[in-house]
Design an enzyme around this catalytic site. Structure first.
Site, PDB file in Angstrom:
ATOM      1  N   HIS A 131      -6.007  -6.582  -0.345  1.00 55.34           N
ATOM      2  CA  HIS A 131      -6.772  -5.525  -0.409  1.00 55.34           C
ATOM      3  C   HIS A 131      -6.187  -5.248  -2.003  1.00 55.34           C
ATOM      4  O   HIS A 131      -4.627  -5.793  -2.189  1.00 55.34           O
ATOM      5  CB  HIS A 131      -6.079  -4.852   0.530  1.00 55.34           C
ATOM      6  CG  HIS A 131      -6.142  -4.675   2.093  1.00 55.34           C
ATOM      7  ND1 HIS A 131      -5.805  -6.468   2.360  1.00 55.34           N
ATOM      8  CD2 HIS A 131      -7.699  -4.823   2.664  1.00 55.34           C
ATOM      9  CE1 HIS A 131      -6.871  -6.286   4.073  1.00 55.34           C
ATOM     10  NE2 HIS A 131      -7.838  -5.597   3.570  1.00 55.34           N
ATOM     11  N   ASP A 170      -4.447 -13.012   3.760  1.00 57.72           N
ATOM     12  CA  ASP A 170      -5.679 -12.328   4.103  1.00 57.72           C
ATOM     13  C   ASP A 170      -7.246 -12.403   3.495  1.00 57.72           C
ATOM     14  O   ASP A 170      -8.397 -12.174   3.983  1.00 57.72           O
ATOM     15  CB  ASP A 170      -6.148 -10.720   4.983  1.00 57.72           C
ATOM     16  CG  ASP A 170      -5.184 -10.282   3.372  1.00 57.72           C
ATOM     17  OD1 ASP A 170      -4.927  -9.873   2.109  1.00 57.72           O
ATOM     18  OD2 ASP A 170      -4.113  -8.677   3.904  1.00 57.72           O
ATOM     19  N   ASP A 204      -3.204 -10.810  -2.158  1.00 52.64           N
ATOM     20  CA  ASP A 204      -3.401  -9.824  -1.209  1.00 52.64           C
ATOM     21  C   ASP A 204      -5.019  -9.328  -1.309  1.00 52.64           C
ATOM     22  O   ASP A 204      -5.634  -9.531  -2.623  1.00 52.64           O
ATOM     23  CB  ASP A 204      -2.713  -8.920  -0.755  1.00 52.64           C
ATOM     24  CG  ASP A 204      -3.047  -8.175   0.362  1.00 52.64           C
ATOM     25  OD1 ASP A 204      -2.354  -8.451   1.519  1.00 52.64           O
ATOM     26  OD2 ASP A 204      -3.763  -7.586   0.988  1.00 52.64           O
ATOM     27  N   HIS A 249       0.794  -1.289  -0.403  1.00 48.53           N
ATOM     28  CA  HIS A 249      -0.028   0.248   0.479  1.00 48.53           C
ATOM     29  C   HIS A 249       1.062   1.665   0.260  1.00 48.53           C
ATOM     30  O   HIS A 249      -0.023   2.535  -0.714  1.00 48.53           O
ATOM     31  CB  HIS A 249      -0.810  -0.008   1.180  1.00 48.53           C
ATOM     32  CG  HIS A 249      -2.125  -1.187   1.024  1.00 48.53           C
ATOM     33  ND1 HIS A 249      -2.792  -1.340   0.133  1.00 48.53           N
ATOM     34  CD2 HIS A 249      -2.265  -2.060   1.923  1.00 48.53           C
ATOM     35  CE1 HIS A 249      -3.673  -2.014   0.428  1.00 48.53           C
ATOM     36  NE2 HIS A 249      -2.647  -2.917   1.524  1.00 48.53           N
TER      37      HIS A 249
HETATM   38 ZN   LIG Z   1      -3.975  -7.147   2.796  1.00 49.03          ZN
END
Ligand SMILES: [Zn+2]
Length: 310
Positions: free
Chosen positions: A168, A247, A166, A129
């Site tokens: 996200h 995740d 991931d 991120h």
């Molecule tokens: Zn994540």
């Protein structure tokens, strides 16, 4: 000369980065991975390295100097200071962040030189991120981008694929490599979901597959088969970097995808098969998310068993 075996790169300082009690991105994540390697009887089959500190020159390939200096200046002598609402620093965070980035640089060196066919970096803080100029989402420096840039600029590779599974979207990595023709990024992520990016006119070298909450193995595998694989096979990567976040696992409360342990071995094998043909099997994998400690440990084992051919 190739010595074989999968390199496993970590450092005790990565476990000293602590954003406070109850923060899900916690030091116990790395010990859960270590415990799972022992339980699966593969700990002794990996070749261990201590992560070095990244140099400022490595960070500067991705992050401008004022950002790097601002992070260093934020590090507290005691207690916890927030860089952003999700990401904090304690006295040990600066060293952990440099070890996490340095692990990827060492991994790229070991794999490009042929010392090891592939390497896994069990490090934190995670990175995908982090944009060029901003920490966010538990990430400070973009570890996978720093490692990929090292392979491109120090070793002269010309075609690198970044694989981000991931849950996200890896918005930082996308920002850094958008329209960089040397890089193809393929990703799956829950959408709409944090950080709410990845669907607005991505660059041509970004192959983003948003998945609805509730998507499980079948939907994930179909996306990989139908969308990732033709792009990867057409790109013919010389080397692959995983942003390996775990995740999206059904047991992970952070999000609402429903992957299971075996999805991680499956996707690792699919990608490894491509780069076995086009890039001498060169893979560097960097830990991103994964907050259910048992699922994280088991999923990393699945990922590593495929990389190590066990
Ligand atoms: Zn994540």
């Amino acid at each position: 000369m190739a010595t074989g075996g999968t390199a496993f790169i970590s450092h005790v300082e990565c476990s000293k980065h602590d954003m406070g009690a109850y923060h899900p991105e916690c030091p116990a994540r790395l010990s859960a991975i270590e415990d799972s390697l022992i339980a699966a009887r593969i700990a002794d089959l990996l070749v261990r390295y201590e992560a070095p500190l990244a140099g400022v020159d490595h960070l500067l390939r991705v992050h401008p100097r004022p950002y790097i200096e601002a992070v260093e200046a934020t590090a507290p002598a005691h207690g916890i200071v927030h860089l952003d609402p999700d990401t904090a620093m304690c006295a040990d965070t600066w060293a952990a962040a440099l070890r996490a980035a340095g692990a990827g640089v060492l991994a790229a060196d070991l794999v490009v030189s042929g010392r090891h066919p592939n390497a896994f970096c069990s490090v934190r803080p995670p990175g995908h991120h982090a944009t060029r100029t901003r920490s966010m989402g538990f990430c400070i420096f973009n570890n996978v981008a720093i490692a990929a840039m090292h392979a491109l600029e120090a070793h002269g590779l010309e075609r690198i694929a970044i694989i981000d599974f991931d849950v996200h979207h890896g918005n930082g990595t996308e920002e850094i490599f958008s329209d960089d023709a040397r890089v193809l990024m393929v990703s799956t992520f829950q959408h709409p979901f944090y950080p709410y990016s990845g669907t607005d006119n991505p660059a041509a070298n970004m192959v983003n597959v948003p998945l609805a909450a509730g998507t499980g193995s079948d939907g994930f595998r179909a996306a990989v088969e139908r969308i990732w694989m033709p792009a990867l096979e057409g790109f013919r990567p010389e080397m692959v970097f995983f942003s390996a976040g775990f995740d999206a696992h059904i047991e992970d409360d952070m999000a609402m995808l429903r992957l299971v342990d075996s999805d991680y071995s499956w996707v690792t094998a699919k990608v490894k098969n491509v780069v076995d043909h086009t890039g001498r099997g060169r893979v560097v994998s960097m830990l991103e998310g994964g907050y259910s400690l048992p699922a994280l440990g088991r999923s990393v084992v699945q990922h590593l068993k495929v990389l190590a051919g066990l």
